[in-house]
Design an enzyme around this catalytic site. Structure first.
Site, mmCIF file in Angstrom:
data_model
loop_
_atom_site.group_PDB
_atom_site.id
_atom_site.type_symbol
_atom_site.label_atom_id
_atom_site.label_comp_id
_atom_site.label_asym_id
_atom_site.label_seq_id
_atom_site.Cartn_x
_atom_site.Cartn_y
_atom_site.Cartn_z
ATOM 1 C CB SER A 1 -5.543 -9.880 -5.488
ATOM 2 O OG SER A 1 -4.567 -9.045 -6.062
ATOM 3 C CG ASN B 1 -1.929 -1.112 1.163
ATOM 4 O OD1 ASN B 1 -2.148 -1.677 0.097
ATOM 5 N ND2 ASN B 1 -2.513 -1.431 2.295
ATOM 6 C CB ALA C 1 -8.373 -6.871 7.183
ATOM 7 C CG HIS D 1 4.112 -1.574 -4.522
ATOM 8 N ND1 HIS D 1 2.968 -2.296 -4.732
ATOM 9 C CD2 HIS D 1 5.131 -2.385 -4.901
ATOM 10 C CE1 HIS D 1 3.281 -3.501 -5.206
ATOM 11 N NE2 HIS D 1 4.586 -3.578 -5.313
ATOM 12 C CG ASP E 1 -2.902 3.216 2.645
ATOM 13 O OD1 ASP E 1 -2.022 2.976 3.492
ATOM 14 O OD2 ASP E 1 -3.801 2.395 2.340
HETATM 15 N N1 LIG Z 1 -4.486 1.584 -0.165
HETATM 16 C C1 LIG Z 1 -3.511 1.624 -1.102
HETATM 17 O O1 LIG Z 1 -2.413 2.096 -0.861
HETATM 18 C C2 LIG Z 1 -3.797 1.037 -2.468
HETATM 19 C C3 LIG Z 1 -5.101 0.967 -2.959
HETATM 20 C C4 LIG Z 1 -5.299 0.398 -4.244
HETATM 21 C C5 LIG Z 1 -4.213 -0.094 -4.970
HETATM 22 N N2 LIG Z 1 -2.959 -0.028 -4.458
HETATM 23 C C6 LIG Z 1 -1.831 -0.615 -5.226
HETATM 24 O O2 LIG Z 1 -2.359 -1.545 -6.155
HETATM 25 C C7 LIG Z 1 -1.705 -2.800 -6.162
HETATM 26 C C8 LIG Z 1 -2.793 -3.874 -6.112
HETATM 27 O O3 LIG Z 1 -2.439 -4.997 -5.383
HETATM 28 P P1 LIG Z 1 -3.253 -5.558 -4.117
HETATM 29 O O4 LIG Z 1 -3.154 -7.053 -4.215
HETATM 30 O O5 LIG Z 1 -2.784 -4.893 -2.899
HETATM 31 O O6 LIG Z 1 -4.741 -5.121 -4.260
HETATM 32 P P2 LIG Z 1 -5.953 -5.727 -5.039
HETATM 33 O O7 LIG Z 1 -6.875 -4.583 -5.135
HETATM 34 O O8 LIG Z 1 -5.551 -6.444 -6.257
HETATM 35 O O9 LIG Z 1 -6.536 -6.839 -4.046
HETATM 36 C C9 LIG Z 1 -7.042 -6.521 -2.797
HETATM 37 C C10 LIG Z 1 -7.521 -7.796 -2.104
HETATM 38 O O10 LIG Z 1 -8.075 -7.402 -0.846
HETATM 39 C C11 LIG Z 1 -9.268 -8.126 -0.638
HETATM 40 N N3 LIG Z 1 -10.097 -7.332 0.250
HETATM 41 C C12 LIG Z 1 -10.968 -6.325 -0.055
HETATM 42 N N4 LIG Z 1 -11.521 -5.817 1.048
HETATM 43 C C13 LIG Z 1 -11.011 -6.511 2.097
HETATM 44 C C14 LIG Z 1 -11.201 -6.444 3.523
HETATM 45 N N5 LIG Z 1 -12.023 -5.559 4.091
HETATM 46 N N6 LIG Z 1 -10.501 -7.327 4.298
HETATM 47 C C15 LIG Z 1 -9.668 -8.240 3.732
HETATM 48 N N7 LIG Z 1 -9.466 -8.341 2.403
HETATM 49 C C16 LIG Z 1 -10.116 -7.487 1.600
HETATM 50 C C17 LIG Z 1 -9.858 -8.381 -2.002
HETATM 51 O O11 LIG Z 1 -10.660 -9.536 -1.989
HETATM 52 C C18 LIG Z 1 -8.614 -8.552 -2.874
HETATM 53 O O12 LIG Z 1 -8.228 -9.914 -2.964
HETATM 54 C C19 LIG Z 1 -0.783 -2.772 -4.983
HETATM 55 O O13 LIG Z 1 0.485 -3.004 -5.452
HETATM 56 C C20 LIG Z 1 -0.862 -1.361 -4.390
HETATM 57 O O14 LIG Z 1 0.375 -0.701 -4.476
HETATM 58 C C21 LIG Z 1 -2.734 0.523 -3.217
#
Ligand SMILES: NC(=O)c1ccc[n+]([C@@H]2O[C@H](COP(=O)([O-])OP(=O)(O)OC[C@H]3O[C@@H](n4cnc5c(N)ncnc54)[C@H](O)[C@@H]3O)[C@@H](O)[C@H]2O)c1
Ligand SMILES: [Zn+2]
Length: 243
Positions: free
Chosen positions: A192, A95, A234, A112, A97
């Protein structure tokens, strides 16, 4: 239940899912699109080269949204475990954030990058804190390059598709895994399991004989690699997870 004792070394990997309950959408929840743009268009060097104004508008909007966002119970639960384990704890996050740090976590590798930093797309000046949400149609320029007589765009200090993860991240993880020996435990939350090298961490841990836990909203691609899988939110699961 993830038991912690005096020999436990806990390596944690978090992805976008852990911040979903804080109101930060995951890419997947957004259908992989943002206002009709493919994620690759706003998260790749080629997309930035094609349309830097659109890319800056995307990240500026995300910066603006962060002002209303706070860590949730899952971030706090991990900060609490770190207080118990000290140097026997390491948190690797995909993340950008900054919510783990906001929750009090200290041993964090943001593999990242961070949304609230910018860097130059040309020169190697150090990345710097930048919380500015630039106005639509504005892409900021590098002042250092400007003084040297060249025009260079700033860019978010975020690792985009096709780019190398933050320097030093893998050696630091290796050092931790080596120190852990048989005490190694691995917990992945809200990811994911598609984005490497993070997705391969569970296999590294397995190869070392360590046990692994996964907490995710749905079963991701690499779910079968884990010893224990808990499907759920989570923020609900983590506060009750550590014995
Ligand atoms: N918050 C952030 O900083 C942010 C947000 C979006 C994307 N990204 C970036 O995008 C890329 C995407 O990869 P990723 O695998 O982290 O994200 P992803 O969006 O591909 O997957 C997120 C996973 O979290 C699960 N999920 C959703 N809500 C949940 C909850 N409340 N509790 C538990 N699990 C939950 C989903 O089922 C999914 O499998 C990352 O490399 C990241 O850098 C970051
Ligand atoms: Zn520069």
């Amino acid at each position: 239940m993830l038991p912690l004792d005096a020999s436990t070394y806990l390596l944690v990997l978090t992805g976008a899912g852990i911040s979903a309950e804080s109101g930060v959408p995951t890419f997947r929840d957004a259908g992989g699109l943002w206002e009709g743009h493919a994620v690759e268009d706003v998260a790749s060097p080629a997309g930035f080269a094609r349309d830097p104004l659109m890319v800056w508008q995307f990240y500026s909007e995300r910066r603006a949204n962060m002002t209303a966002v706070a860590p949730n119970a899952a971030h706090h639960a991990l900060a609490e475990v770190e207080r118990r384990l000290g140097d026997r704890f390491l948190l690797v996050t995909q993340n950008v954030d900054g919510l783990h740090t906001a929750a009090g976590s200290e041993r964090v590798i943001e593999m990242h990058g961070n949304l609230m930093r910018s860097r130059c797309s040309v020169c190697d000046r150090a990345p710097f804190e930048d919380r500015t949400a630039y106005r639509r149609g504005v892409a900021p320029m590098c002042g250092v390059c400007q003084r040297a007589g060249r025009d260079a765009l700033l860019r978010p200090d975020i690792v985009w598709f096709g780019e190398a993860i933050v320097a030093g991240a893998l050696p630091r993880i290796e050092t931790f895994v080596d120190a852990a020996g048989a005490g190694l435990r691995f917990l992945a939350v809200g990811t994911s399991g598609l984005v490497y090298p993070a997705a391969g961490l569970v296999d590294v841990v397995r190869a070392r004989g360590g046990r692994s836990w996964l907490v995710n909203a749905d079963a991701p691609a690499n779910a079968r690699s884990f010893d224990t899988v808990t499907l759920g939110a989570a923020g609900k699961v983590l506060p009750e997870m550590f014995a």
